[in-house]
Design a protein around this motif. Structure first.
Motif, PDB file in Angstrom:
ATOM      1  N   ALA A  28       0.824  -1.216   0.000  1.00 11.82           N
ATOM      2  CA  ALA A  28       0.000   0.000   0.000  1.00 11.82           C
ATOM      3  C   ALA A  28       0.856   1.263   0.000  1.00 11.82           C
ATOM      4  CB  ALA A  28      -0.932  -0.015   1.209  1.00 11.82           C
ATOM      5  N   THR A  29       1.745   1.366  -0.963  1.00  8.81           N
ATOM      6  CA  THR A  29       2.596   2.553  -1.093  1.00  8.81           C
ATOM      7  C   THR A  29       1.967   3.513  -2.098  1.00  8.81           C
ATOM      8  OG1 THR A  29       3.885   1.314  -2.704  1.00  8.81           O
ATOM      9  CG2 THR A  29       4.756   1.431  -0.474  1.00  8.81           C
ATOM     10  N   LYS A  30       2.051   4.794  -1.812  1.00  9.76           N
ATOM     11  CA  LYS A  30       1.414   5.782  -2.670  1.00  9.76           C
ATOM     12  C   LYS A  30       2.368   6.403  -3.675  1.00  9.76           C
ATOM     13  CE  LYS A  30      -2.859   5.768  -1.272  1.00  9.76           C
ATOM     14  NZ  LYS A  30      -3.946   5.374  -2.202  1.00  9.76           N
ATOM     15  N   SER A  84      -0.951   1.473 -14.736  1.00  7.33           N
ATOM     16  CA  SER A  84      -2.282   1.981 -14.394  1.00  7.33           C
ATOM     17  C   SER A  84      -3.092   0.930 -13.648  1.00  7.33           C
ATOM     18  CB  SER A  84      -3.028   2.400 -15.667  1.00  7.33           C
ATOM     19  OG  SER A  84      -2.371   3.464 -16.317  1.00  7.33           O
ATOM     20  N   CYS A  87      -1.860   0.575 -10.024  1.00  8.26           N
ATOM     21  CA  CYS A  87      -2.294   1.724  -9.211  1.00  8.26           C
ATOM     22  C   CYS A  87      -3.755   1.572  -8.815  1.00  8.26           C
ATOM     23  CB  CYS A  87      -2.079   3.021  -9.975  1.00  8.26           C
ATOM     24  SG  CYS A  87      -0.346   3.527 -10.128  1.00  8.26           S
ATOM     25  N   ASP A  88      -4.605   1.157  -9.764  1.00  8.44           N
ATOM     26  CA  ASP A  88      -6.027   1.011  -9.468  1.00  8.44           C
ATOM     27  C   ASP A  88      -6.294  -0.197  -8.572  1.00  8.44           C
ATOM     28  OD1 ASP A  88      -6.899   3.302 -10.787  1.00  8.44           O
ATOM     29  OD2 ASP A  88      -7.022   2.286 -12.716  1.00  8.44           O
ATOM     30  N   ARG A  90      -4.250  -1.277  -6.290  1.00 13.94           N
ATOM     31  CA  ARG A  90      -3.800  -0.839  -4.969  1.00 13.94           C
ATOM     32  C   ARG A  90      -4.868   0.031  -4.302  1.00 13.94           C
ATOM     33  NH1 ARG A  90       0.774   3.229  -5.766  1.00 13.94           N
ATOM     34  NH2 ARG A  90      -1.074   4.443  -6.319  1.00 13.94           N
ATOM     35  N   ASP A  91      -5.586   0.842  -5.098  1.00 16.21           N
ATOM     36  CA  ASP A  91      -6.531   1.798  -4.536  1.00 16.21           C
ATOM     37  C   ASP A  91      -7.956   1.263  -4.451  1.00 16.21           C
ATOM     38  OD1 ASP A  91      -4.391   3.527  -4.437  1.00 16.21           O
ATOM     39  OD2 ASP A  91      -4.890   4.542  -6.307  1.00 16.21           O
ATOM     40  N   ALA A  92      -8.211   0.090  -5.017  1.00 15.99           N
ATOM     41  CA  ALA A  92      -9.570  -0.460  -4.994  1.00 15.99           C
ATOM     42  C   ALA A  92      -9.879  -0.984  -3.593  1.00 15.99           C
ATOM     43  CB  ALA A  92      -9.707  -1.574  -6.030  1.00 15.99           C
ATOM     44  N   LEU A  93     -10.730  -0.283  -2.883  1.00 20.04           N
ATOM     45  CA  LEU A  93     -10.990  -0.609  -1.483  1.00 20.04           C
ATOM     46  C   LEU A  93     -11.666  -1.960  -1.322  1.00 20.04           C
ATOM     47  CD1 LEU A  93     -12.203   2.891  -0.198  1.00 20.04           C
ATOM     48  CD2 LEU A  93      -9.925   1.875  -0.022  1.00 20.04           C
ATOM     49  N   LYS A  98      -4.423  -8.636  -1.431  1.00 21.95           N
ATOM     50  CA  LYS A  98      -3.558  -8.001  -2.429  1.00 21.95           C
ATOM     51  C   LYS A  98      -2.510  -8.964  -2.994  1.00 21.95           C
ATOM     52  CE  LYS A  98      -5.454  -3.900  -1.808  1.00 21.95           C
ATOM     53  NZ  LYS A  98      -6.205  -3.194  -2.842  1.00 21.95           N
ATOM     54  N   PRO A 242     -10.604   2.351 -10.212  1.00 20.81           N
ATOM     55  CA  PRO A 242     -10.654   1.651  -8.926  1.00 20.81           C
ATOM     56  C   PRO A 242     -12.035   1.082  -8.604  1.00 20.81           C
ATOM     57  CG  PRO A 242     -10.769   4.013  -8.570  1.00 20.81           C
ATOM     58  CD  PRO A 242     -10.636   3.816 -10.057  1.00 20.81           C
TER      59      PRO A 242
END
Length: 280
Positions: A28-30, A84, A87-88, A90-93, A98, A242
């Motif tokens: 979970a790195t931004k 891409s 990134c999505d 990682r951000d998909a709640l 993971k 996401p």
């Protein structure tokens, strides 16, 4: 401090057995794509397989590989589409687990490993916990949210048709027996006649029919890997940005557009609205 500029290409450890595959754990790195790599037996499962359109072969991005002690081991080059997608992901709640199987990262493409891993694809698909088809990047906005709401509503409305649709493996058979569909029409307040007022057109545009048409007819729907996933593992979701879309719902919309139950002119309303609103 991390020192990406000094990173070297990741050196894959040889697979330790003929039944082994690699999976990654996405962190979970931004500020960058970061993951760790593990070897498991293909029958262990527990991983989600990612499918996506490769696009350009150029690899201008990086995934940084770290070990259990968070030490950098090197990087794996990434295409723009995979960057891409990661990134999505990682951000998909809604995606809690993971752990993924992603060929572009998990296979050492040097030597004989690639051909051996490709030969295992049937086992990989059968043992994955879920398949994720990455449609495309998306910026969450009003049209995106309206489109998802429209998809969810139509999914619920037409769900009585799904056993019939998915029980027929031939679109021609469905067309020939279309009158047997339990639900024949869309909800009355969503119907269009072709003689809408500008107010009606504006209302349909806000419902994001064009968004739905584009997603349902995305080229990812015809990709061979997706079809194989569908045959071997019914746990399939689609990731649009996401946002999570359910495969059965999107695939059903694709079929309903082909059957003209959802006429393609719906998505043309937005183009009509844009044309008539331009200053002369």
């Amino acid at each position: 401090m991390f020192s990406e500029s000094k990173l070297v290409r990741y050196d894959y450890e040889a697979l330790t057995g003929s039944d082994k595959i690699r999976t990654i754990h996405l962190h979970a790195t931004k500020d960058r794509i970061e993951c760790s790599i593990q070897q498991i037996s293909v029958t262990e499962g527990g991983y989600q397989a990612l499918s996506y359109v490769w696009g350009s072969e150029e690899t201008p991005f990086k995934a940084v590989i770290i070990d259990a002690n968070k030490q950098e081991l090197g990087y794996v080059p990434l295409t723009e589409n995979l960057q891409s997608a990661l990134c999505d992901l990682r951000d998909a709640l809604e995606i809690k687990n993971k752990v993924f199987r992603i060929d572009e990262i998990c296979i050492n493409r040097e030597g004989d490993e690639k051909s051996n891993q490709v030969a295992m694809m049937g086992d990989i698909y059968q043992n994955e916990s879920r398949a994720i088809s990455y449609v495309s990047p998306a910026v969450p906005d009003e049209k995106e949210q309206a489109g998802i709401c429209l998809l969810q509503r139509l999914d619920k409305h037409f769900e009585l048709n799904y056993d019939f649709i998915y029980g027929n493996y031939n679109l021609r058979n469905i067309i020939q027996t279309i009158l047997e569909l339990p639900v024949q029409e869309i909800p009355e307040d969503l119907q269009v006649s072709g003689e809408e007022s500008e107010e009606d057109v504006g209302r349909h545009v806000k419902q994001s029919w064009r968004w739905l048409y584009q997603v349902a007819n995305d080229k990812s729907m015809q990709r061979l890997w997706i079809v194989q996933d569908q045959l071997l593992n019914r746990q399939i979701i689609m990731l649009h940005g996401p946002s999570i879309l359910f495969w059965d719902a999107v695939a059903a919309m694709n079929i309903l557009f082909h059957l003209s139950t959802l006429p393609s002119r719906y998505q043309e309303l937005e183009l009509h609205c844009q044309t008539t609103s331009r200053p002369h």
